[in-house]
Design a protein around this motif. Structure first.
Motif, PDB file in Angstrom:
ATOM      1  N   ALA A  46      37.138  37.976  43.618  1.00 33.15           N
ATOM      2  CA  ALA A  46      37.679  39.334  43.521  1.00 33.15           C
ATOM      3  C   ALA A  46      38.141  39.557  42.089  1.00 33.15           C
ATOM      4  O   ALA A  46      39.189  39.079  41.697  1.00 33.15           O
ATOM      5  CB  ALA A  46      38.842  39.496  44.494  1.00 33.15           C
ATOM      6  N   LEU A  47      37.333  40.214  41.301  1.00 30.13           N
ATOM      7  CA  LEU A  47      37.709  40.522  39.924  1.00 30.13           C
ATOM      8  C   LEU A  47      37.519  42.006  39.751  1.00 30.13           C
ATOM      9  O   LEU A  47      36.620  42.599  40.336  1.00 30.13           O
ATOM     10  CB  LEU A  47      36.784  39.808  38.923  1.00 30.13           C
ATOM     11  N   SER A  48      38.347  42.586  38.922  1.00 27.35           N
ATOM     12  CA  SER A  48      38.131  43.989  38.648  1.00 27.35           C
ATOM     13  C   SER A  48      37.677  44.081  37.201  1.00 27.35           C
ATOM     14  O   SER A  48      38.461  44.082  36.279  1.00 27.35           O
ATOM     15  CB  SER A  48      39.439  44.730  38.924  1.00 27.35           C
ATOM     16  N   MET A  49      36.373  44.041  37.014  1.00 25.98           N
ATOM     17  CA  MET A  49      35.825  44.136  35.666  1.00 25.98           C
ATOM     18  C   MET A  49      34.500  44.859  35.770  1.00 25.98           C
ATOM     19  O   MET A  49      34.021  45.136  36.868  1.00 25.98           O
ATOM     20  CB  MET A  49      35.658  42.745  35.051  1.00 25.98           C
ATOM     21  N   ASP A  50      33.880  45.167  34.637  1.00 25.85           N
ATOM     22  CA  ASP A  50      32.619  45.880  34.717  1.00 25.85           C
ATOM     23  C   ASP A  50      31.612  45.021  35.467  1.00 25.85           C
ATOM     24  O   ASP A  50      31.567  43.806  35.322  1.00 25.85           O
ATOM     25  CB  ASP A  50      32.108  46.260  33.326  1.00 25.85           C
ATOM     26  N   VAL A  51      30.819  45.668  36.292  1.00 24.76           N
ATOM     27  CA  VAL A  51      29.998  44.951  37.257  1.00 24.76           C
ATOM     28  C   VAL A  51      28.931  44.092  36.564  1.00 24.76           C
ATOM     29  O   VAL A  51      28.546  43.041  37.073  1.00 24.76           O
ATOM     30  CB  VAL A  51      29.424  45.965  38.278  1.00 24.76           C
ATOM     31  N   LEU A  52      28.511  44.474  35.374  1.00 21.79           N
ATOM     32  CA  LEU A  52      27.490  43.689  34.667  1.00 21.79           C
ATOM     33  C   LEU A  52      28.056  42.329  34.232  1.00 21.79           C
ATOM     34  O   LEU A  52      27.459  41.282  34.483  1.00 21.79           O
ATOM     35  CB  LEU A  52      26.954  44.485  33.462  1.00 21.79           C
TER      36      LEU A  52
END
Lengths: 599, 599
Positions: free
Chosen positions: B197-203
């Protein structure tokens, strides 16, 4: 300009951090609460130590979850605050950072927050303490400096002011211009941090990836200019949470931090011009025009010399007093230094940069705390100015015409070639430091980073380049990897630009050069991707040349085998191609890894 | 169920990757194009090698930027595709992954994309090749599997189907339920990856942080159930881009990958019940009810025994045939094993888990490829089932009543104590593997990760726990750090839960125990944060006890000094407190680091 650093920037215990900050020339520190809590020293000891080291304790931080709460919760805030005020008195600190509420806020109302800040300020005043209120980028209700300023205005108490933090403002993309509207006497503190361009949640970005000014992508000179135009005259204080700096030598990190502030002051001063006031300037030095030389060192560099000769370098003579030989190919100069005491494998030991005005450049480097390198010189020899870069490679500020006469018995090289780029592998813990070093000391511009997949992991690459393109310095960060070193297959390299790579490589092969072999599958893919003439494709394949093309032009290149830690690349840039054939790097890395495995 | 793995999941060259996949029992691989391009082997060699290793080549990938372009651009797409089709024929691969356009798309029109896919399909058909079209999460226009399916439907060509990838669907939060509406014969391929679970740009998330199923936070059993309900019967194929796996031993990574699929098949089969079809099940085993024992090993463990005796452990006897002594404190059992051949410093060598039904549990572990550990047993002794966990700690499935009679000459311990948690430090390259290991082999649940700041860097901690709370296993990931090991101050530990820590520690001090000293500043902070009675605060300070409180209850704990690589913690959980006093960990880390520095 007073400089300050938060203890959280540095690794180690509180006392170690304080020594490191003092040694790097900081005037002050911010005490990060967790560092104090973990320290066995009493507040009085810390205060006395700071005094002896010549450090002032400028800020106690952070005091969290203070406002925007109901009255019952606020009673416990006051209880907690008073205990901290007493502690600060023992430490002799008169400024506390109060950050906007993240955890316990229930009331989204500027009036309520302002009223509670005012009451906190009244209590603080009885201890002669001031409060600097800061909007965290992830504050529950207050996450914008313009709102925190509105609340401070409403609080309207002499002991309540604002703390500005470049990270919290720039990470959210808030315009820092309105800082200029805040009265100077209400800006109680300024915290500075840079950060790389990452798109991730702002909390993780802040907690793990902050950088020192000049290492990331924020425009900190512009930011600082706004703060100084507002009239702020307090310390410039660094607050950088960074996973790497947390685990590396605090003395070295502190020096890097001080360097970043000197660079930032200079940049900001230039921006402000006449308004700059007391900001110290650095001697102005243009970016280098090109590479002057590359020095390769080992107990025996003859393997490198074989490669140079095969490539088409001419022997440029022996040094009159040292075991050093010069090889030239047009403007490309490689110096081979046989040093019995050096590490056994040939490696790039020094890079000379052609800087106009090496005296001011050297003075600038010294002011930026670049460690000077001593080289013994003899009568009549040029005393070159040199500094150690973060990875230990020596950086010379030099001009061939000053030293080339020290070499005898060689010939000139009429070819039209020059050093195109020098690729230096960086240890993971000094990569960001290296970016700042080359940006500040040599005025090179950091280009966007790129990841290249190799068989032993991703290689991160960032090019530092001069605006005119004369110097290109790719810095590579290797995977920290658990694979044995002999399977990693990475090395440093020097790339030589020529005008006719096909002729050059054909001739070199006749002289015995065996370029790094390129797999047949590569050429099948090339044929699929580009509509290349059959004969060119055949020539590329025959000569083991790699190829790239973009909207600006074409790039043909090939690699030699690796000798020790060094290999060479020959490149031909056609039209305005400005890259490095990054798409071909995985092929090279795979092939080098196999070579090493085979040997 | 056929299993497959993309070559990009593994480090090394293509041939190494193939050997690793075969050794781990995979049926097939996906050829990642860059791996082939970098390989010196011809397509025919790769095909023959795969044949010999018993691997089928199930997919060639990726073919990028194929559709949504103008006619001129599409002509070059056809040129490029045809070259790849010819290559695939040489490899003997009949399925190509075509991902949605990221770079060159100019036409945002399903009809245009469908028409171009159909024409690509017509060309592919002449080579007996099929195309699996996949929506990338960051596709320029097509970034949702429902849209890629619409386009495939519109393309309406037997050689054009869809590829489903769990990452691209779940990372965007798209509901996988509608997968069930896709006809089975149009789902040409399935790629599986988990992610934290990370909230970062999907790329960036996709390129660096994917994990194998069970290691991250996606609900992959539910995802796979949808795909199987749709009727998909092709291979389960892993496609995991991960910075760590790229640089670690490919054989080990492949085994971990295979384990993840077996776990996933089992979970999914349970979910599907009667619909599960041919999915293989694992023996069902409940999570362990508690810790059976901890074994500490060294050439000389007497330093540990001194600590145990001071803490209040009773001597439980000598083993009848080995240099092993048992210490018990209520239900807490520590076995000290003097092994001349072991590493010099005492460390946790094994952990016994109290698992109901150790035979099916052992069978399950074996099916999950947990490496069995051989221990010599003598007549009349219990042959315990044991496996090596990723960091080398041995995991026993055992019950004290089966082996405790092998110890003679000790006494029972009437105290009400038990092992609360065992903290194991993990090497960075096997942290995720350890999460999967304990989750799959022992059915422990991974809890959210937490970062703790120590003087040598951030320590990442993740607790694996049994649903009923009998087993708590915090896994700690140390900073890779450049600081010398003696400044890092991290060790493994065993925490013992008791009901009266104040009495226990007071008595232990009388027996000579010196708990890890807690700085005075810590108690000043405690007084500020919590409204604690003065006498309790005094007792905490006097006994060097740490304190935490949350909405559920209180936690009192203290640490012993470290012997070798091991220390002990005594804890008292009051009411329903379920944490570990994480806020106090920095104090412990700092103090341990100083201790080590001082010694």
């Amino acid at each position: 300009m007073r400089t300050s650093i938060a203890t959280v920037c540095l690794s180690g215990g509180l006392v170690q951090k304080m020594y490191a900050a003092a040694e790097a020339g900081f005037d002050a520190i911010e005490i990060f609460e967790a560092d104090l809590i973990s320290a066995p020293q009493s507040p009085e000891e810390i205060r006395a130590l700071a005094d002896r080291l010549g450090l002032t304790l400028d800020l106690y931080q952070p005091f969290r979850d203070a406002e925007g709460v109901d009255e019952e919760a606020f009673a416990t805030v006051l209880h907690r605050a008073e205990a901290k005020f007493r502690l600060m008195q023992r430490l002799g600190i008169d400024l506390m950072l109060v950050c906007s509420n993240v955890g316990t806020a229930t009331v989204d109302d500027d009036g309520v927050s302002a009223g509670q800040l005012r009451r906190l300020g009244e209590l603080a005043a009885t201890y002669d303490i001031k409060l600097a209120y800061e909007a965290l980028a992830w504050g529950k209700f207050v996450d914008d400096y313009r709102r925190s300023w509105r609340i401070v205005e409403l609080a309207d108490h002499p002991n309540v002011g604002i703390c500005l933090d470049s990270f919290h403002i720039l990470s959210r993309g808030h315009d820092p211009k309105q800082i200029e509207e805040i009265p100077a006497e209400k800006i109680f503190f300024l915290q500075l941090a840079d950060a790389p361009a990452l798109s991730m949640d702002v909390l993780s970005w802040s907690r793990h990836h902050r950088l020192f000014p000049g290492e990331g992508s924020f425009d900190l000179p512009a930011f600082l200019a706004h703060v100084l135009r507002a009239g702020y005259a307090g310390p410039l204080s660094l607050e950088v949470f960074n996973d790497t700096f947390r685990q590396t030598d605090p003395v070295r990190t502190a020096r890097q931090a001080q360097r970043s502030l000197r660079w930032l002051a200079d940049r900001t001063s230039e921006l402000l011009g006449d308004e700059a006031g007391p900001l110290p300037r650095l001697p102005e030095v243009a970016a280098p025009e090109g590479f002057d030389f590359v020095e390769i060192k080992a107990p025996d560099t003859s393997g490198v010399e074989v490669l140079l000769e095969q490539l088409g370098f001419d022997f440029g003579g022996r040094h009159r007093s040292k075991q050093v030989r010069l090889w030239t190919w047009g403007e490309a100069r490689i110096v081979c230094n046989d040093q019995p005491s050096s590490s056994p494998e040939p490696r790039i030991a020094a890079v000379g940069f052609d800087v106009a005005g090496s005296d001011p450049a050297a003075e600038r480097a010294a002011l930026l705390m670049a460690p000077p390198v001593h080289r013994r010189t003899y009568a009549g020899e040029q005393a070159l100015r040199a500094f150690a870069s973060p990875d230990g490679t020596e950086v010379f500020l030099s001009h061939a015409e000053d030293w080339i006469t020290e070499f005898n018995g060689g010939s000139e090289s009429p070819a039209a070639a020059r050093i195109d780029h020098v690729n230096l592998v960086q240890p993971w813990h000094s990569f960001d430091e290296a970016v700042l070093f080359y940006a500040s000391v040599l005025s090179l511009d950091p280009q966007p980073t790129q990841d290249v997949a190799g068989p032993a992991g991703l290689v991160r690459s960032q090019v530092m380049s001069s605006p005119a393109g004369g110097v290109r310095l790719p810095l590579n960060l290797l995977p920290t990897g658990q694979l044995p070193p002999d399977r990693q297959g990475h090395a440093q390299h020097v790339a030589i630009a020529c005008h006719d790579i096909i002729g050059v490589v054909a001739a070199a092969r006749k002289r015995g050069l065996r370029p790094l072999e390129v797999p047949g599958n590569y050429y099948a893919d090339l044929a699929a991707r580009f509509d290349l003439p059959e004969d060119l494709l055949g020539t590329l394949r025959e000569l083991d040349l790699l190829y790239d093309r973009d909207g600006e032009g074409e790039y043909l290149h090939c690699y030699t085998e690796t000798v020790g830690k060094v290999f060479f690349e020959v490149v031909e840039r056609r039209e305005r191609y400005d890259g490095y054939g990054a798409g071909n790097a995985p092929v090279r890395l795979a092939q080098q890894s196999r070579r090493v495995g085979a040997s």
